[in-house]
Design a protein around this motif. Structure first.
Motif, PDB file in Angstrom:
ATOM      1  N   VAL A 129      -4.785 -13.450  12.145  1.00 16.35           N
ATOM      2  CA  VAL A 129      -6.097 -13.815  10.598  1.00 16.35           C
ATOM      3  C   VAL A 129      -5.340 -13.235   9.802  1.00 16.35           C
ATOM      4  N   GLY A 130      -5.066 -13.178   8.403  1.00 17.38           N
ATOM      5  CA  GLY A 130      -3.997 -13.091   7.710  1.00 17.38           C
ATOM      6  C   GLY A 130      -3.128 -13.260   6.895  1.00 17.38           C
ATOM      7  N   ALA A 131      -2.265 -14.430   5.975  1.00 14.88           N
ATOM      8  CA  ALA A 131      -1.562 -14.553   5.433  1.00 14.88           C
ATOM      9  C   ALA A 131      -1.120 -13.590   4.907  1.00 14.88           C
ATOM     10  N   GLY A 143       1.816  -9.083   6.765  1.00 15.20           N
ATOM     11  CA  GLY A 143       2.688  -8.617   7.637  1.00 15.20           C
ATOM     12  C   GLY A 143       2.128  -9.866   8.994  1.00 15.20           C
ATOM     13  N   GLY A 144       0.607 -10.541   8.452  1.00  7.82           N
ATOM     14  CA  GLY A 144       0.734 -11.913   9.178  1.00  7.82           C
ATOM     15  C   GLY A 144       1.657 -12.958   8.724  1.00  7.82           C
ATOM     16  N   LEU A 145       2.625 -13.390   7.982  1.00 11.65           N
ATOM     17  CA  LEU A 145       3.393 -13.691   7.996  1.00 11.65           C
ATOM     18  C   LEU A 145       4.871 -13.862   8.845  1.00 11.65           C
ATOM     19  N   GLU A 161      -6.470 -17.906   6.863  1.00 14.63           N
ATOM     20  CA  GLU A 161      -5.942 -16.984   5.085  1.00 14.63           C
ATOM     21  C   GLU A 161      -7.224 -17.292   4.517  1.00 14.63           C
ATOM     22  N   ARG A 162      -8.525 -15.924   4.294  1.00 15.17           N
ATOM     23  CA  ARG A 162      -9.345 -15.897   3.047  1.00 15.17           C
ATOM     24  C   ARG A 162      -8.847 -16.513   1.951  1.00 15.17           C
ATOM     25  N   ALA A 163      -8.301 -16.311   1.153  1.00 13.84           N
ATOM     26  CA  ALA A 163      -7.704 -16.909  -0.579  1.00 13.84           C
ATOM     27  C   ALA A 163      -7.120 -17.980   0.200  1.00 13.84           C
ATOM     28  N   ASN A 199      -4.560 -20.339  -2.266  1.00 14.77           N
ATOM     29  CA  ASN A 199      -2.929 -20.179  -3.030  1.00 14.77           C
ATOM     30  C   ASN A 199      -2.782 -18.507  -2.935  1.00 14.77           C
ATOM     31  N   LYS A 200      -2.121 -18.998  -1.751  1.00 15.72           N
ATOM     32  CA  LYS A 200      -2.574 -16.925  -1.858  1.00 15.72           C
ATOM     33  C   LYS A 200      -0.961 -16.692  -1.664  1.00 15.72           C
ATOM     34  N   THR A 201      -0.846 -15.609  -3.004  1.00  9.52           N
ATOM     35  CA  THR A 201      -0.194 -14.941  -3.075  1.00  9.52           C
ATOM     36  C   THR A 201       0.262 -13.271  -3.345  1.00  9.52           C
ATOM     37  N   ALA A 205       7.019  -4.322  -7.851  1.00 10.46           N
ATOM     38  CA  ALA A 205       7.847  -4.409  -7.014  1.00 10.46           C
ATOM     39  C   ALA A 205       8.174  -3.885  -5.230  1.00 10.46           C
ATOM     40  N   LEU A 206       8.279  -4.158  -4.502  1.00 11.43           N
ATOM     41  CA  LEU A 206       8.027  -3.770  -2.799  1.00 11.43           C
ATOM     42  C   LEU A 206       9.293  -3.574  -2.823  1.00 11.43           C
ATOM     43  N   SER A 207       8.958  -1.880  -2.001  1.00 11.71           N
ATOM     44  CA  SER A 207      10.808  -1.409  -1.287  1.00 11.71           C
ATOM     45  C   SER A 207      10.862  -1.591  -0.723  1.00 11.71           C
ATOM     46  N   HIS A 245      10.370  -7.694  -5.702  1.00  7.34           N
ATOM     47  CA  HIS A 245       9.659  -8.603  -6.564  1.00  7.34           C
ATOM     48  C   HIS A 245       7.931  -9.145  -5.281  1.00  7.34           C
ATOM     49  N   ARG A 246       7.345  -9.056  -4.714  1.00 10.58           N
ATOM     50  CA  ARG A 246       6.686  -8.855  -4.330  1.00 10.58           C
ATOM     51  C   ARG A 246       6.244 -10.602  -4.129  1.00 10.58           C
ATOM     52  N   ALA A 247       5.792 -11.599  -4.541  1.00 10.12           N
ATOM     53  CA  ALA A 247       5.333 -13.059  -4.886  1.00 10.12           C
ATOM     54  C   ALA A 247       6.813 -13.286  -4.325  1.00 10.12           C
ATOM     55  N   ALA A 253      -4.532  -9.379  11.529  1.00 10.51           N
ATOM     56  CA  ALA A 253      -3.334  -8.713   9.550  1.00 10.51           C
ATOM     57  C   ALA A 253      -4.390  -9.289   8.567  1.00 10.51           C
ATOM     58  N   ASP A 254      -5.136  -8.549   9.199  1.00 10.35           N
ATOM     59  CA  ASP A 254      -6.438  -8.765   7.360  1.00 10.35           C
ATOM     60  C   ASP A 254      -6.455  -7.345   6.630  1.00 10.35           C
ATOM     61  N   GLY A 255      -5.691  -6.729   7.219  1.00  8.61           N
ATOM     62  CA  GLY A 255      -4.865  -5.643   5.489  1.00  8.61           C
ATOM     63  C   GLY A 255      -6.470  -4.033   6.346  1.00  8.61           C
ATOM     64  N   GLY A 273       5.110   0.972   4.017  1.00 11.68           N
ATOM     65  CA  GLY A 273       3.855   0.605   4.432  1.00 11.68           C
ATOM     66  C   GLY A 273       4.151  -0.748   5.391  1.00 11.68           C
ATOM     67  N   ALA A 274       4.647  -2.218   3.877  1.00  9.68           N
ATOM     68  CA  ALA A 274       4.786  -2.952   4.389  1.00  9.68           C
ATOM     69  C   ALA A 274       5.971  -3.287   5.455  1.00  9.68           C
ATOM     70  N   ALA A 275       7.184  -2.303   5.605  1.00  5.75           N
ATOM     71  CA  ALA A 275       8.589  -2.381   6.124  1.00  5.75           C
ATOM     72  C   ALA A 275       7.447  -1.645   7.382  1.00  5.75           C
TER      73      ALA A 275
HETATM   74  C1  LIG Z   1       0.304   0.433  -4.806  1.00  3.84           C
HETATM   75  C2  LIG Z   1       0.898   0.137  -3.653  1.00  3.84           C
HETATM   76  C3  LIG Z   1       2.654   0.121  -3.567  1.00  3.84           C
HETATM   77  C4  LIG Z   1       3.396   0.384  -2.098  1.00  3.84           C
HETATM   78  N1  LIG Z   1       4.715  -0.102  -1.828  1.00  3.84           N
HETATM   79  C5  LIG Z   1       5.050  -0.158  -1.135  1.00  3.84           C
HETATM   80  C6  LIG Z   1       6.392  -0.575  -1.110  1.00  3.84           C
HETATM   81  O1  LIG Z   1       7.301   0.063  -2.000  1.00  3.84           O
HETATM   82  N2  LIG Z   1       7.270  -0.717   1.132  1.00  3.84           N
HETATM   83  C7  LIG Z   1       5.565  -0.735   1.296  1.00  3.84           C
HETATM   84  O2  LIG Z   1       6.961  -0.787   2.674  1.00  3.84           O
HETATM   85  N3  LIG Z   1       5.057  -1.158   1.692  1.00  3.84           N
HETATM   86  C8  LIG Z   1       4.145  -0.823   0.150  1.00  3.84           C
HETATM   87  N4  LIG Z   1       3.430  -0.376   0.020  1.00  3.84           N
HETATM   88  C9  LIG Z   1       1.856  -1.040   1.675  1.00  3.84           C
HETATM   89  C10 LIG Z   1       2.492  -2.048   1.727  1.00  3.84           C
HETATM   90  O3  LIG Z   1       1.842  -2.738   0.070  1.00  3.84           O
HETATM   91  C11 LIG Z   1       1.013  -2.249   2.683  1.00  3.84           C
HETATM   92  O4  LIG Z   1       1.341  -2.037   3.348  1.00  3.84           O
HETATM   93  C12 LIG Z   1       1.339  -4.489   3.467  1.00  3.84           C
HETATM   94  O5  LIG Z   1       0.906  -5.373   2.357  1.00  3.84           O
HETATM   95  C13 LIG Z   1       0.723  -4.141   3.965  1.00  3.84           C
HETATM   96  O6  LIG Z   1       0.820  -5.790   4.475  1.00  3.84           O
HETATM   97  P1  LIG Z   1      -0.562  -6.821   5.720  1.00  3.84           P
HETATM   98  O7  LIG Z   1      -0.184  -8.211   5.674  1.00  3.84           O
HETATM   99  O8  LIG Z   1      -0.470  -5.740   6.659  1.00  3.84           O
HETATM  100  O9  LIG Z   1      -1.942  -6.477   5.137  1.00  3.84           O
HETATM  101  P2  LIG Z   1      -2.412  -7.351   3.381  1.00  3.84           P
HETATM  102  O10 LIG Z   1      -1.268  -7.375   2.828  1.00  3.84           O
HETATM  103  O11 LIG Z   1      -3.372  -6.793   3.291  1.00  3.84           O
HETATM  104  O12 LIG Z   1      -2.737  -8.391   3.757  1.00  3.84           O
HETATM  105  C14 LIG Z   1      -4.043  -8.841   4.811  1.00  3.84           C
HETATM  106  C15 LIG Z   1      -4.085 -10.415   3.934  1.00  3.84           C
HETATM  107  O13 LIG Z   1      -5.474 -11.156   5.199  1.00  3.84           O
HETATM  108  C16 LIG Z   1      -5.990 -11.518   4.019  1.00  3.84           C
HETATM  109  N5  LIG Z   1      -7.495 -11.451   4.667  1.00  3.84           N
HETATM  110  C17 LIG Z   1      -8.535  -9.851   4.759  1.00  3.84           C
HETATM  111  N6  LIG Z   1      -9.758 -10.774   5.227  1.00  3.84           N
HETATM  112  C18 LIG Z   1      -9.226 -11.790   5.828  1.00  3.84           C
HETATM  113  C19 LIG Z   1     -10.612 -12.146   6.405  1.00  3.84           C
HETATM  114  N7  LIG Z   1     -11.923 -11.374   6.621  1.00  3.84           N
HETATM  115  N8  LIG Z   1      -9.939 -13.663   6.752  1.00  3.84           N
HETATM  116  C20 LIG Z   1      -9.372 -14.340   6.895  1.00  3.84           C
HETATM  117  N9  LIG Z   1      -8.262 -13.614   6.356  1.00  3.84           N
HETATM  118  C21 LIG Z   1      -8.232 -12.027   5.280  1.00  3.84           C
HETATM  119  C22 LIG Z   1      -5.900 -11.020   2.891  1.00  3.84           C
HETATM  120  O14 LIG Z   1      -5.949 -12.257   1.683  1.00  3.84           O
HETATM  121  C23 LIG Z   1      -4.714 -11.285   2.939  1.00  3.84           C
HETATM  122  O15 LIG Z   1      -3.485 -12.177   2.738  1.00  3.84           O
HETATM  123  C24 LIG Z   1       2.570  -0.542  -1.059  1.00  3.84           C
HETATM  124  C25 LIG Z   1       1.110  -0.234  -1.409  1.00  3.84           C
HETATM  125  C26 LIG Z   1       0.410   0.026  -2.192  1.00  3.84           C
HETATM  126  C27 LIG Z   1      -0.872   0.460  -2.361  1.00  3.84           C
END
Ligand SMILES: Cc1cc2nc3c(=O)[nH]c(=O)nc-3n(C[C@H](O)[C@H](O)[C@H](O)COP(=O)(O)OP(=O)(O)OC[C@H]3O[C@@H](n4cnc5c(N)ncnc54)[C@H](O)[C@@H]3O)c2cc1C
Length: 428
Positions: free
Chosen positions: A8-10, A13-15, A32-34, A36-38, A43-45, A109-111, A165-167, A324-326
């Motif tokens: 759950v979630g693209a 982390g999910g990808l 994925e909820r969105a 055309n998810k991007t 930038a992300l480190s 770049h995150r995108a 992996a829905d954040g 976080g993303a790492a």
């Molecule tokens: C300002 C800021 C700067 C950061 N910088 C860094 C960095 O430089 N390096 C680093 O490693 N980390 C960084 N992080 C942390 C990083 O952005 C997150 O830890 C990471 O993006 C988490 O990824 P994720 O896939 O777990 O969750 P998310 O990116 O939140 O993805 C969740 C996905 O699930 C989908 N979703 C949500 N709810 C549902 C639902 N109910 N049903 C279906 N789909 C759903 C969403 O649409 C989304 O696509 C930063 C965070 C912030 C806030």
């Protein structure tokens, strides 16, 4: 027989999990909820522990516009933001990060990263079955025992394994630990904006500021330690990426316009000298983002039955170390290893036990470390005690700033997971 896995979630982390599991020959469906998810437009480190995973999974860092950085210069924003005040917070001569850690540290770049991961997941080339991604599906609830999710449209999807992996707002943890534990939002936020490097030419003073720091990363601090600014480059130096750290209350109940976010940045850095205000005024309006930051006390369990929590859904953390993303990628890559050669659903449980043993101590320690104040590099005694409470002594680094960086960056999660599987006599 491959396992059927629902993610759950693209997001990142999910990808990453989808690619790792596809490479372990499982069949993956992402909901994925969105549409055309991007990803956000800044930038992300990617520190070596993350860059290594990306390479390992087949992401061509060069093609993502990965921009390595070699050190951080420090400037006094409210005295002189053009001449480095301290050289330097951290400097590695070119090549050393890769030589020392086996992978580079840089900004993507995150995108661009999101697109690269998406393309790799669904590609008809490469190992395993292409991942299926269905967009516009919102999952409402998780059932750990049944291995199912229910959507707001009333559909129920079942699989051998479900990965949440829905954040940060995910409610999946309640199905694992038995109660809702919402992430805490401290008095902190991050304002992000970008500028095309070529557009800096119209602002020679800003150009001087960038040239003053050839390491591609700089921090600007002032007397007021509740705010700070950093700059890095991304997309092969084409983009200058800025982050304003705000350790104050920011009203997150209202919807901020881009222009209001710009004004907030100017207000937060009101004591900073030119060219910083000029730079903030020059950035395109649509490049301003305001992100609240959140963390949660580490959960006692990271999975239950057939439901796994991954990334921010499991261990949201502050962005102070850019981990976080790492950490989400580490969760994903380790899952890929422990679920290799699993052909029957009844084999999943023992493998997830190994996964949790590998992931819980490290991710929990990362959550505590991430709570350090970004404008101070030392870890407080209170946080040091918390880290010692979750990391076994043989994994505990000296809790000094350079030793913590080594501990984060040198980690080779795939190698560690492969070793753990061998020790358990499991076939990975
Ligand atoms: C300002 C800021 C700067 C950061 N910088 C860094 C960095 O430089 N390096 C680093 O490693 N980390 C960084 N992080 C942390 C990083 O952005 C997150 O830890 C990471 O993006 C988490 O990824 P994720 O896939 O777990 O969750 P998310 O990116 O939140 O993805 C969740 C996905 O699930 C989908 N979703 C949500 N709810 C549902 C639902 N109910 N049903 C279906 N789909 C759903 C969403 O649409 C989304 O696509 C930063 C965070 C912030 C806030």
């Amino acid at each position: 027989m491959p396992l059927d896995v629902i993610i759950v979630g693209a997001g990142i982390g999910g990808l990453t999990a989808a690619i790792a599991l596809r490479r372990s020959r499982h069949r993956v469906l992402i909901l994925e909820r969105a549409v055309n998810k991007t990803e956000d437009g800044y930038a992300l480190s990617s520190t070596p522990n993350a860059s290594r995973i990306l390479r390992n999974l087949g992401v061509d860092l060069e093609k993502t516009g990965f921009t390595p950085w070699m050190g951080i210069d420090g400037f006094e924003g409210d005295v002189d933001p053009v001449t480095p005040a301290w050289k330097s917070l951290w400097v590695a001569p070119p090549g050393t990060v890769e030589e020392r850690y086996g992978a580079p540290s840089g900004f993507i770049h995150r995108a661009d990263l999101h697109r690269a991961l998406w393309n790799l997941a669904v590609s008809t080339e490469g190992t395993g079955v292409p991942v299926k991604i269905v967009e516009g599906v919102t999952v409402e609830s998780f059932d750990a025992v049944a291995g199912s999710v229910s959507t707001v449209a009333g559909e129920v999807h079942t699989a051998d394994l479900v990965i949440a992996a829905d954040g940060v707002r995910s409610k999946a943890h309640a199905a694992v630990v038995g109660e809702e534990r919402p992430a805490e939002a401290p008095k902190a936020a991050s304002i992000r904006f970008v500028l095309a490097s070529k557009d800096l030419q119209d602002h020679p003073a800003c150009m001087d500021m960038v040239k003053g720091s050839p390491w591609r990363m700089s921090y600007y601090f002032g007397e007021d330690k509740s705010v700070g600014l950093f700059r890095s480059a991304c997309r092969k130096d084409e983009i200058q990426n800025f982050g304003v750290y705000v350790y104050r209350h920011v009203d997150d109940t209202k919807i901020w316009t881009n222009e209001e976010i710009r004004q907030l940045a100017l207000e937060c850095l009101s004591t900073y000298k030119e060219p910083i205000p000029q730079l903030i005024r020059a950035a395109p309006e649509d490049s301003f983002y305001l992100r609240k930051t959140a963390h949660r006390e580490p959960l006692p369990q990271f999975y239950k039955n057939r439901l796994v929590l991954l990334g921010d859904a499991c261990h949201p953390m502050m962005p102070s170390y850019g981990q976080g993303a790492a950490s989400a990628m580490e969760d994903a890559a380790v899952l890929g290893v422990v679920l290799r050669n699993v052909h029957q659903p009844q084999e999943i449980g023992s493998r997830l036990e190994i996964w949790e043993k590998l992931r819980k101590p490290r991710a929990s320690a990362m959550v505590y470390l991430s709570r350090r104040d970004t404008t101070a590099f030392e870890v407080s005694p209170q946080l040091q005690a918390a880290v010692k409470g979750v990391l076994p002594p043989d994994q505990l680094p000296e809790l000094t700033p350079p030793a913590i960086v080594d501990w984060m960056w040198a980690y080779h999660c795939v190698e560690v997971a492969e070793q753990a599987m061998k020790e358990q006599g499991e076939n990975s």
